[in-house]
Design a protein around this motif. Structure first.
Motif, mmCIF file in Angstrom:
data_model
loop_
_atom_site.group_PDB
_atom_site.id
_atom_site.type_symbol
_atom_site.label_atom_id
_atom_site.label_comp_id
_atom_site.label_asym_id
_atom_site.label_seq_id
_atom_site.Cartn_x
_atom_site.Cartn_y
_atom_site.Cartn_z
ATOM 1 N N LEU A 1 10.738 -54.157 -33.638
ATOM 2 C CA LEU A 1 10.794 -55.211 -32.638
ATOM 3 C C LEU A 1 11.996 -56.135 -32.873
ATOM 4 C CD1 LEU A 1 9.411 -56.590 -30.201
ATOM 5 C CD2 LEU A 1 8.184 -57.986 -31.882
ATOM 6 N N CYS A 2 12.208 -56.531 -34.121
ATOM 7 C CA CYS A 2 13.345 -57.402 -34.440
ATOM 8 C C CYS A 2 14.671 -56.700 -34.141
ATOM 9 C CB CYS A 2 13.303 -57.822 -35.910
ATOM 10 S SG CYS A 2 11.999 -59.012 -36.256
ATOM 11 N N PHE A 3 14.772 -55.431 -34.478
ATOM 12 C CA PHE A 3 15.998 -54.674 -34.206
ATOM 13 C C PHE A 3 16.256 -54.599 -32.700
ATOM 14 C CE2 PHE A 3 18.139 -50.618 -33.316
ATOM 15 C CZ PHE A 3 19.325 -50.849 -34.009
ATOM 16 N N SER A 4 15.197 -54.329 -31.933
ATOM 17 C CA SER A 4 15.346 -54.240 -30.476
ATOM 18 C C SER A 4 15.765 -55.577 -29.879
ATOM 19 C CB SER A 4 14.035 -53.795 -29.833
ATOM 20 O OG SER A 4 13.637 -52.551 -30.331
ATOM 21 N N LEU A 5 15.141 -56.657 -30.327
ATOM 22 C CA LEU A 5 15.496 -57.978 -29.824
ATOM 23 C C LEU A 5 16.922 -58.358 -30.209
ATOM 24 C CD1 LEU A 5 12.195 -59.982 -30.417
ATOM 25 C CD2 LEU A 5 13.111 -59.126 -28.253
ATOM 26 N N THR A 6 17.356 -57.971 -31.389
ATOM 27 C CA THR A 6 18.726 -58.241 -31.817
ATOM 28 C C THR A 6 19.729 -57.519 -30.925
ATOM 29 O OG1 THR A 6 17.982 -58.512 -34.105
ATOM 30 C CG2 THR A 6 20.331 -58.133 -33.766
ATOM 31 N N VAL A 7 19.460 -56.267 -30.596
ATOM 32 C CA VAL A 7 20.347 -55.493 -29.724
ATOM 33 C C VAL A 7 20.403 -56.129 -28.337
ATOM 34 C CG1 VAL A 7 20.638 -53.270 -28.561
ATOM 35 C CG2 VAL A 7 20.093 -53.335 -30.990
ATOM 36 N N LEU A 8 19.256 -56.496 -27.792
ATOM 37 C CA LEU A 8 19.227 -57.134 -26.476
ATOM 38 C C LEU A 8 19.960 -58.470 -26.484
ATOM 39 C CD1 LEU A 8 15.574 -56.419 -25.291
ATOM 40 C CD2 LEU A 8 17.684 -55.467 -24.358
ATOM 41 N N LEU A 9 19.766 -59.259 -27.521
ATOM 42 C CA LEU A 9 20.431 -60.546 -27.631
ATOM 43 C C LEU A 9 21.946 -60.365 -27.700
ATOM 44 C CD1 LEU A 9 19.982 -63.607 -27.944
ATOM 45 C CD2 LEU A 9 20.023 -63.246 -30.414
ATOM 46 N N LYS A 10 22.387 -59.378 -28.440
ATOM 47 C CA LYS A 10 23.824 -59.103 -28.549
ATOM 48 C C LYS A 10 24.398 -58.698 -27.190
ATOM 49 C CE LYS A 10 27.146 -56.409 -31.166
ATOM 50 N NZ LYS A 10 27.957 -57.343 -31.857
ATOM 51 N N ILE A 11 23.677 -57.894 -26.443
ATOM 52 C CA ILE A 11 24.146 -57.462 -25.121
ATOM 53 C C ILE A 11 24.250 -58.651 -24.170
ATOM 54 C CG2 ILE A 11 23.491 -56.162 -23.066
ATOM 55 C CD1 ILE A 11 22.330 -54.040 -24.997
ATOM 56 N N PHE A 12 23.207 -59.478 -24.102
ATOM 57 C CA PHE A 12 23.220 -60.605 -23.184
ATOM 58 C C PHE A 12 24.246 -61.659 -23.582
ATOM 59 C CE2 PHE A 12 18.859 -59.129 -22.038
ATOM 60 C CZ PHE A 12 19.152 -58.851 -20.720
#
Length: 98
Positions: A24-35
């Motif tokens: 979950l943390c990895f996925s949220l980090t990737v999404l945050l980086k994209i946005f």
């Protein structure tokens, strides 16, 4: 001979929770980086647009300054005075020094 018992490694509830949290943390980090990257790119494009507008306005100002200098040149004024039927009198010119 006795058969050996094969022990299977089981994943405990704590490990499942830990792995799930990590994913979950990895996925949220990737999404945050994209946005955040998209927001930064949008901001960068806005800055470049403003710089272009500033450069365009500076060119227009420079052009208008050149036109003013041409229109206020002594020769131009002398021609306008002659066209209006006036005479140039050097004795009426006063120079004021600060």
């Amino acid at each position: 001979m006795a058969k050996r018992k094969v022990r299977r490694m089981r994943i405990t509830k704590g490990e499942k929770l830990l792995y799930g949290t990590a994913i979950l943390c990895f996925s949220l980090t990737v999404l945050l980086k994209i946005f955040c990257g998209a927001g930064t790119q949008h901001l960068s494009m806005s800055v470049e647009k403003v710089r272009y507008e500033i450069n365009s306005q500076e060119k227009r100002n420079e052009s208008l300054t050149m036109q003013v200098n041409e229109l206020t040149a002594f020769d131009k004024i002398k021609d306008v005075v002659k066209d209006m039927g006036l005479a140039y009198n050097n004795e009426n010119i006063m120079v004021i020094n600060d």
